[in-house]
Scaffold this motif. Structure first.
Motif, PDB file in Angstrom:
ATOM      1  N   MET A 193      34.032  38.570  30.467  1.00 32.87           N
ATOM      2  CA  MET A 193      33.308  39.699  30.999  1.00 32.87           C
ATOM      3  C   MET A 193      31.724  39.376  31.370  1.00 32.87           C
ATOM      4  O   MET A 193      31.476  40.352  32.016  1.00 32.87           O
ATOM      5  CB  MET A 193      33.127  40.355  29.023  1.00 32.87           C
ATOM      6  N   LEU A 194      30.989  38.982  30.624  1.00 30.00           N
ATOM      7  CA  LEU A 194      29.625  38.030  31.367  1.00 30.00           C
ATOM      8  C   LEU A 194      29.728  38.343  32.774  1.00 30.00           C
ATOM      9  O   LEU A 194      29.059  38.919  33.177  1.00 30.00           O
ATOM     10  CB  LEU A 194      29.348  37.002  30.869  1.00 30.00           C
ATOM     11  N   ASP A 195      30.591  37.597  33.448  1.00 31.13           N
ATOM     12  CA  ASP A 195      31.246  37.119  34.850  1.00 31.13           C
ATOM     13  C   ASP A 195      30.907  38.546  35.705  1.00 31.13           C
ATOM     14  O   ASP A 195      29.798  39.074  37.005  1.00 31.13           O
ATOM     15  CB  ASP A 195      32.116  36.110  35.178  1.00 31.13           C
ATOM     16  N   ILE A 196      31.798  39.134  35.473  1.00 30.80           N
ATOM     17  CA  ILE A 196      31.912  40.413  35.746  1.00 30.80           C
ATOM     18  C   ILE A 196      30.572  41.621  35.710  1.00 30.80           C
ATOM     19  O   ILE A 196      29.882  42.313  36.705  1.00 30.80           O
ATOM     20  CB  ILE A 196      32.847  41.683  35.603  1.00 30.80           C
ATOM     21  N   LEU A 197      30.171  41.585  34.824  1.00 32.42           N
ATOM     22  CA  LEU A 197      29.033  42.421  34.344  1.00 32.42           C
ATOM     23  C   LEU A 197      27.706  41.806  35.034  1.00 32.42           C
ATOM     24  O   LEU A 197      26.839  42.163  35.825  1.00 32.42           O
ATOM     25  CB  LEU A 197      28.633  42.010  33.413  1.00 32.42           C
ATOM     26  N   ILE A 198      27.160  40.498  35.497  1.00 26.90           N
ATOM     27  CA  ILE A 198      26.258  39.731  36.071  1.00 26.90           C
ATOM     28  C   ILE A 198      26.755  40.178  37.672  1.00 26.90           C
ATOM     29  O   ILE A 198      25.893  39.996  38.516  1.00 26.90           O
ATOM     30  CB  ILE A 198      26.496  38.288  36.092  1.00 26.90           C
ATOM     31  N   TYR A 199      27.432  40.287  38.044  1.00 30.37           N
ATOM     32  CA  TYR A 199      28.825  40.161  38.933  1.00 30.37           C
ATOM     33  C   TYR A 199      28.031  41.895  39.579  1.00 30.37           C
ATOM     34  O   TYR A 199      28.013  42.085  40.835  1.00 30.37           O
ATOM     35  CB  TYR A 199      29.979  40.194  39.812  1.00 30.37           C
TER      36      TYR A 199
END
Length: 136
Positions: free
Chosen positions: A1-7
């Protein structure tokens, strides 16, 4: 989820959906956002995998890191191919494309980490020889 948010934040607010130019190379906005999110998710992912998800692994840390790096290189390739496919060939929006890509790559990554990167090394089996003919 963090990866998608940062993306999402990188794509929409940092690079503002614009191509990025580095050393004469044009990087499409969805790939540039992926590279930004990756720079945070790689070290964080290794630490979380090593100490929380697979703490029972008895492989040396440097072996785990090397294997993790190999797996990540494979995952980068998969991310690139899937993002190109979903955004450029299928015409999907970049953020949903990243979410689908992340789900597919996460499944592959978990299976690979469990069976390769952080596998539990079996203890060697010792066999006791009861027919030692030298004693005779």
């Amino acid at each position: 989820m963090l990866d998608i948010l940062i993306y999402f934040l990188s794509y929409n607010f940092i690079i503002e959906k614009q191509a990025v130019y580095v050393a004469g190379i044009t990087i499409s906005p969805h790939i540039a956002a992926f590279l930004m999110s990756f720079s945070i998710s790689f070290p964080l992912g290794f630490i979380l995998s090593k100490y929380i998800v697979f703490p029972e692994s008895n492989l040396r840390g440097r072996v785990q890191l090397f294997r993790y790096a190999l797996l990540v290189l494979t995952c980068i390739g998969l991310n690139y191919v899937f993002l190109k496919f979903f955004v450029e060939w299928c015409g999907f929006f970049p953020t949903p494309s990243k979410a689908i890509t992340t789900a597919l790559v996460a499944i592959f990554s978990y299976i690979s980490q469990r069976n390769f990167t952080f596998r539990v090394k079996n203890a060697p089996i010792t066999v006791q020889n009861t027919n030692d003919y030298r004693k005779q």
